[in-house]
Design a protein around this motif. Structure first.
Motif, PDB file in Angstrom:
ATOM      1  N   VAL A  10       0.846  -1.201   0.000  1.00  0.00           N
ATOM      2  CA  VAL A  10       0.000   0.000   0.000  1.00  0.00           C
ATOM      3  C   VAL A  10       0.879   1.247   0.000  1.00  0.00           C
ATOM      4  O   VAL A  10       1.952   1.262   0.592  1.00  0.00           O
ATOM      5  CB  VAL A  10      -0.967   0.036   1.204  1.00  0.00           C
ATOM      6  CG1 VAL A  10      -1.975  -1.100   1.137  1.00  0.00           C
ATOM      7  CG2 VAL A  10      -0.230  -0.001   2.530  1.00  0.00           C
ATOM      8  N   ASP A  11       0.388   2.282  -0.698  1.00  0.00           N
ATOM      9  CA  ASP A  11       1.123   3.552  -0.710  1.00  0.00           C
ATOM     10  C   ASP A  11       0.206   4.762  -0.515  1.00  0.00           C
ATOM     11  O   ASP A  11       0.652   5.896  -0.567  1.00  0.00           O
ATOM     12  CB  ASP A  11       1.959   3.689  -1.987  1.00  0.00           C
ATOM     13  CG  ASP A  11       1.119   3.796  -3.256  1.00  0.00           C
ATOM     14  OD1 ASP A  11      -0.126   3.919  -3.173  1.00  0.00           O
ATOM     15  OD2 ASP A  11       1.720   3.746  -4.348  1.00  0.00           O
ATOM     16  N   SER A  13      -2.187   5.763  -2.513  1.00  0.00           N
ATOM     17  CA  SER A  13      -2.733   6.283  -3.774  1.00  0.00           C
ATOM     18  C   SER A  13      -4.109   5.679  -4.047  1.00  0.00           C
ATOM     19  O   SER A  13      -4.494   4.667  -3.452  1.00  0.00           O
ATOM     20  CB  SER A  13      -1.786   5.947  -4.937  1.00  0.00           C
ATOM     21  OG  SER A  13      -1.780   4.545  -5.167  1.00  0.00           O
ATOM     22  N   THR A  15      -4.935   4.141  -6.697  1.00  0.00           N
ATOM     23  CA  THR A  15      -4.680   2.834  -7.292  1.00  0.00           C
ATOM     24  C   THR A  15      -4.454   1.786  -6.208  1.00  0.00           C
ATOM     25  O   THR A  15      -5.013   0.689  -6.258  1.00  0.00           O
ATOM     26  CB  THR A  15      -3.454   2.917  -8.228  1.00  0.00           C
ATOM     27  OG1 THR A  15      -3.740   3.884  -9.239  1.00  0.00           O
ATOM     28  CG2 THR A  15      -3.146   1.584  -8.863  1.00  0.00           C
ATOM     29  N   SER A  16      -3.660   2.135  -5.224  1.00  0.00           N
ATOM     30  CA  SER A  16      -3.398   1.233  -4.101  1.00  0.00           C
ATOM     31  C   SER A  16      -4.683   0.951  -3.331  1.00  0.00           C
ATOM     32  O   SER A  16      -4.936  -0.184  -2.918  1.00  0.00           O
ATOM     33  CB  SER A  16      -2.344   1.863  -3.186  1.00  0.00           C
ATOM     34  OG  SER A  16      -2.160   1.116  -2.019  1.00  0.00           O
ATOM     35  N   ASN A  17      -5.499   1.967  -3.145  1.00  0.00           N
ATOM     36  CA  ASN A  17      -6.763   1.795  -2.427  1.00  0.00           C
ATOM     37  C   ASN A  17      -7.722   0.868  -3.182  1.00  0.00           C
ATOM     38  O   ASN A  17      -8.432   0.080  -2.569  1.00  0.00           O
ATOM     39  CB  ASN A  17      -7.424   3.149  -2.157  1.00  0.00           C
ATOM     40  CG  ASN A  17      -6.630   3.984  -1.178  1.00  0.00           C
ATOM     41  OD1 ASN A  17      -5.836   3.468  -0.393  1.00  0.00           O
ATOM     42  ND2 ASN A  17      -6.804   5.290  -1.238  1.00  0.00           N
ATOM     43  N   LEU A  20      -6.520  -2.585  -2.546  1.00  0.00           N
ATOM     44  CA  LEU A  20      -6.873  -2.978  -1.180  1.00  0.00           C
ATOM     45  C   LEU A  20      -8.327  -3.423  -1.105  1.00  0.00           C
ATOM     46  O   LEU A  20      -8.641  -4.431  -0.447  1.00  0.00           O
ATOM     47  CB  LEU A  20      -6.619  -1.838  -0.204  1.00  0.00           C
ATOM     48  CG  LEU A  20      -7.031  -2.115   1.242  1.00  0.00           C
ATOM     49  CD1 LEU A  20      -6.240  -3.273   1.832  1.00  0.00           C
ATOM     50  CD2 LEU A  20      -6.862  -0.860   2.078  1.00  0.00           C
ATOM     51  N   HIS A  38       4.083  -1.340   3.576  1.00  0.00           N
ATOM     52  CA  HIS A  38       4.439  -0.061   2.964  1.00  0.00           C
ATOM     53  C   HIS A  38       5.949  -0.070   2.838  1.00  0.00           C
ATOM     54  O   HIS A  38       6.651  -0.425   3.792  1.00  0.00           O
ATOM     55  CB  HIS A  38       3.967   1.116   3.818  1.00  0.00           C
ATOM     56  CG  HIS A  38       4.328   2.437   3.229  1.00  0.00           C
ATOM     57  ND1 HIS A  38       3.683   2.962   2.137  1.00  0.00           N
ATOM     58  CD2 HIS A  38       5.295   3.322   3.558  1.00  0.00           C
ATOM     59  CE1 HIS A  38       4.225   4.132   1.829  1.00  0.00           C
ATOM     60  NE2 HIS A  38       5.212   4.362   2.681  1.00  0.00           N
ATOM     61  N   MET A 114      -1.918  -6.040  -5.782  1.00  0.00           N
ATOM     62  CA  MET A 114      -1.380  -4.678  -5.799  1.00  0.00           C
ATOM     63  C   MET A 114      -1.952  -3.888  -6.961  1.00  0.00           C
ATOM     64  O   MET A 114      -2.432  -4.461  -7.937  1.00  0.00           O
ATOM     65  CB  MET A 114       0.151  -4.685  -5.833  1.00  0.00           C
ATOM     66  CG  MET A 114       0.777  -5.311  -7.046  1.00  0.00           C
ATOM     67  SD  MET A 114       2.586  -5.395  -6.929  1.00  0.00           S
ATOM     68  CE  MET A 114       3.039  -3.694  -7.170  1.00  0.00           C
ATOM     69  N   GLY A 115      -1.890  -2.597  -6.820  1.00  0.00           N
ATOM     70  CA  GLY A 115      -2.379  -1.718  -7.867  1.00  0.00           C
ATOM     71  C   GLY A 115      -1.326  -1.476  -8.921  1.00  0.00           C
ATOM     72  O   GLY A 115      -0.130  -1.610  -8.678  1.00  0.00           O
ATOM     73  N   THR A 116      -1.804  -1.109 -10.100  1.00  0.00           N
ATOM     74  CA  THR A 116      -0.912  -0.693 -11.174  1.00  0.00           C
ATOM     75  C   THR A 116      -1.498   0.560 -11.807  1.00  0.00           C
ATOM     76  O   THR A 116      -2.716   0.677 -11.957  1.00  0.00           O
ATOM     77  CB  THR A 116      -0.703  -1.808 -12.223  1.00  0.00           C
ATOM     78  OG1 THR A 116       0.182  -1.314 -13.236  1.00  0.00           O
ATOM     79  CG2 THR A 116      -1.992  -2.269 -12.852  1.00  0.00           C
TER      80      THR A 116
END
Length: 149
Positions: A10-11, A13, A15-17, A20, A38, A114-116
């Motif tokens: 997670v970061d 962003s 995208t990360s949300n 999640l 993180h 994970m997001g991209t």
């Protein structure tokens, strides 16, 4: 396939949300544990900042920000009724994708979610792709969640 241990970088962003939220959906469905991580990217910190900024102060601020982010995200997952662990990692000169793959091995994850950002062309050349690197290095299945913003 049954996933019991899901690793989620997670970061903070959008995208990360999104990633999640997908990990939460899977975790609820399969009664899985989430490990939220993180990563503080030491390579990015060590860029051309010598003499311009206090490295120790910056690193401490990034650690505190990471701790705060993990606590906030973990609270969300716990309110959703999903068992959650957290971890703050530092790359210490290695690539972020490598750190994700190593944590998946160490924690014995069954899945990484994970997001991209879905960058193409010059953006991808200049920014690189953590998701692409993670896809090459992942020791377990990797679900990439794309944010179409």
């Amino acid at each position: 396939m049954l996933y019991k241990r899901i690793l989620v970088p997670v970061d903070g962003s959008n995208t990360s949300n999104h990633a999640l939220q997908e990990a939460l959906r899977i975790a609820k469905d399969q009664h899985a544990t989430l490990r939220l991580i993180h990563i503080i990217d030491d390579v990015a910190i060590n860029g051309d900042l010598d003499g311009m900024i206090n490295y120790t102060t910056l690193r401490d601020a990034l650690r505190q920000g990471g701790i705060h982010l993990l606590a906030k995200v973990a609270e969300t997952t716990k309110q959703a009724g999903v068992e959650t662990e957290t971890g703050l990692l530092e790359t210490l000169g290695e690539r972020v994708a490598h750190a994700i793959a190593e944590e998946a091995k160490r924690w014995q994850a069954d899945l990484i979610v994970m997001g991209t950002h879905g960058r193409h062309g010059l953006d991808r050349v200049f920014m690189g792709s953590i998701a692409e690197g993670a896809a090459r290095l992942a020791p377990v299945p990797l679900l990439l969640v794309r944010n179409e913003e």
